[in-house]
Design a protein around this motif. Sequence first.
Motif: not given
Length: 334
Positions: A47-63, A197-207
């Motif tokens: 049980r360790l605190e972690c930071q997770v880095r991932y790409l938005s589902i359209d691949g346009e943004a790092v989160k 669900l990942m698309c709901t936070s996409s950096s792309n408006y259309e998605i």
Amino acid sequence: MTLGNSGSVDEADLREINQILEEIELASHTGDQQWTDKRVAPRRQARLECQVRYLSIDGEAVKDTSGWTRDISRTGLGFVTREHFARKVQLSARVQVSNSPPRTLTGTVVYSRMVNDGWYLTGMKFESVTDKRLLSFEPVALLSRGIVSSTNARKSTENMNQDNVKTKGNRHDQLLRMLRSVASSGTRTRDKINQILMCTSSSNYEIRHASVQACMQIPREEAINALMAMLDDVKDKIRAEAAEGLGYLGASSAIVPLKKLLNSANPEVSLRAAGALGRIGDRSGVSLIATFLQTDNAHTRLAAMCYGAIVGHNFRPNSQGIEEARRYLATKTR
């Protein structure tokens, strides 16, 4: 311990995460197959605190998102965050053991499922990643065969940048087709739900926009969580349609944020929020609708429709429907 720009998990979240992890462990020991560990390699509870880095589902943004690990083995890591991930999504997770230097592990998502309201348990398989934006931690990539230097991992991906750019357009079109198909047919698998669900936070408006209607076809609890998050979207259109969706779902948990939208400067947002509240059983938006019904513009037509949703009448968005709504409202205010 603070990890990255997203900050550490706060105390309230930490208490909730620990409770969730205890419940998962209890379920796994009672034989519940959904939570029983299925890894070939032995796992160790961590049980360790972690930071997770991932790409938005359209691949346009790092989160980035913060969470807490559940367990780790030679081949993978389990962690709990407020984010949901589709299978095969590449990500990196930064953890720190005691006073050792932080270490970043990379891999792909094997599963991601909701374990509590707004919390998701994700399983990650260790392997190298192909997008160097995930390597900005200067990480050490943990592979099934051992630990390798991130320098070599970066060199193996540098030649893929042009290919990544070329595929973005195709990926964008694929996601839009998937979202529209789900919205119209309702056909969806668990992995497709996670993609939505990942698309709901996409950096792309259309998605993001297309994902609102697709959310109406996924499990209710997950749809409500996603749509409530979209009430804070930067685009008025998305906020308005997310509010309307919550009304159709009868989401009583959304009453407070919907009431805040009644004060929106955008009439479509405030009116659709008023209509949504009415569908849920809260009539606090009726006075706003009544105000718009006294005007004569495009918003008046929307006000008539929203009022009809509240009182159970089909007031059409035309001059006749507006007059019918006005007369009906007059009978209720005498």
